[in-house]
Design an enzyme around this catalytic site. Structure first.
Site, mmCIF file in Angstrom:
data_model
loop_
_atom_site.group_PDB
_atom_site.id
_atom_site.type_symbol
_atom_site.label_atom_id
_atom_site.label_comp_id
_atom_site.label_asym_id
_atom_site.label_seq_id
_atom_site.Cartn_x
_atom_site.Cartn_y
_atom_site.Cartn_z
ATOM 1 C CG ASP A 1 -8.311 2.348 1.754
ATOM 2 O OD1 ASP A 1 -9.062 2.152 2.714
ATOM 3 O OD2 ASP A 1 -8.280 3.415 1.111
ATOM 4 C CG ASP B 1 -1.628 0.888 1.688
ATOM 5 O OD1 ASP B 1 -1.936 1.963 1.155
ATOM 6 O OD2 ASP B 1 -2.319 -0.147 1.620
ATOM 7 C CG ASP C 1 -2.912 -3.838 0.189
ATOM 8 O OD1 ASP C 1 -2.601 -2.648 0.421
ATOM 9 O OD2 ASP C 1 -3.855 -4.155 -0.554
#
Length: 219
Positions: free
Chosen positions: A13, A11, A171
């Site tokens: 951001d 991922d 995240d």
């Protein structure tokens, strides 16, 4: 017999870079321009990772599709403006560059699956000098966003790697569910925007507190 190819899909951001500052600023700006009450920073952080229009619909569920489109337009305009500023905030998290270089030296193939636009992702990687390390870039511009498995499926096809030799690092719960939907292992990181207990409950196979821990997992 040589070892099979491995693929690590990241991922962006909240995992590679801390992009929340620009995202929050752009969402506040869009809310103000559209005269719609801003729901708060925490609500916005929680939708980082989704495609933009889907994220906006989550943050402003009581508003119309037309409102969502107007918010999207204002968000994009301000976000692109922020990118032109010398002091725009989108720093790499600690250890990211070193870990990417290590994985690359190990022969691990690297990819990205993100809710960012293709333009935004390429700008981020270019600004940090990381473009050369990634062989497959998959964004919400290309098809269904998270948690649909499409981005991971494309990454596997691009890299020529079997599912059992791929891992998704992210995240948010969206990343963990996307990995499960695609049939690949997942690593939840604790420095991003969703708490550890939510990553675990959404199916994370591993949890790490620093990106350097990923090297041993991949081995």
């Amino acid at each position: 017999m040589s070892d099979p190819l491995k693929l690590a899909i990241f991922d962006c951001d909240g995992t590679l870079v801390d992009g929340q500052h620009m995202i929050i600023s752009a969402m506040k700006y869009a809310s103000d321009r559209c005269k719609i009450p801003y729901p708060g920073d925490e609500q916005v952080r929680r939708i980082v990772g989704l495609s933009l229009l889907e994220a906006i619909s989550h943050v402003y569920p009581q508003h119309t599709d037309n409102d969502h489109q107007l918010l999207r337009t204002e968000f994009i305009d301000h976000f692109q403006y922020l990118r032109t500023q010398d002091d725009h905030e989108e720093p790499l998290f600690d250890g990211i560059r070193e870990t990417i270089e290590t994985l690359n030296d190990m022969g691990v193939l690297l990819g990205v699956a993100t809710g960012k636009s293709t333009r935004g992702l390429k700008n981020t990687l270019m600004n940090h000098g990381l473009t050369e390390y990634f062989i497959t870039l998959n964004t919400a511009d290309d098809g269904p966003g998270k948690p649909h498995p499409s981005m991971i499926n494309v990454a596997l096809s691009d890299a020529g790697v079997d599912r059992e030799n791929a891992i998704m690092i992210g995240d948010t719960t969206f990343d963990m569910v996307m990995a499960k939907n695609a049939g690949v292992k997942s690593v939840g990181v604790t420095w991003g925007y969703h708490p550890e207990h939510e990553l675990k409950s959404s199916g994370a196979d591993h949890i790490i507190d620093h990106i350097s821990e990923l090297v041993e997992l991949v081995k």
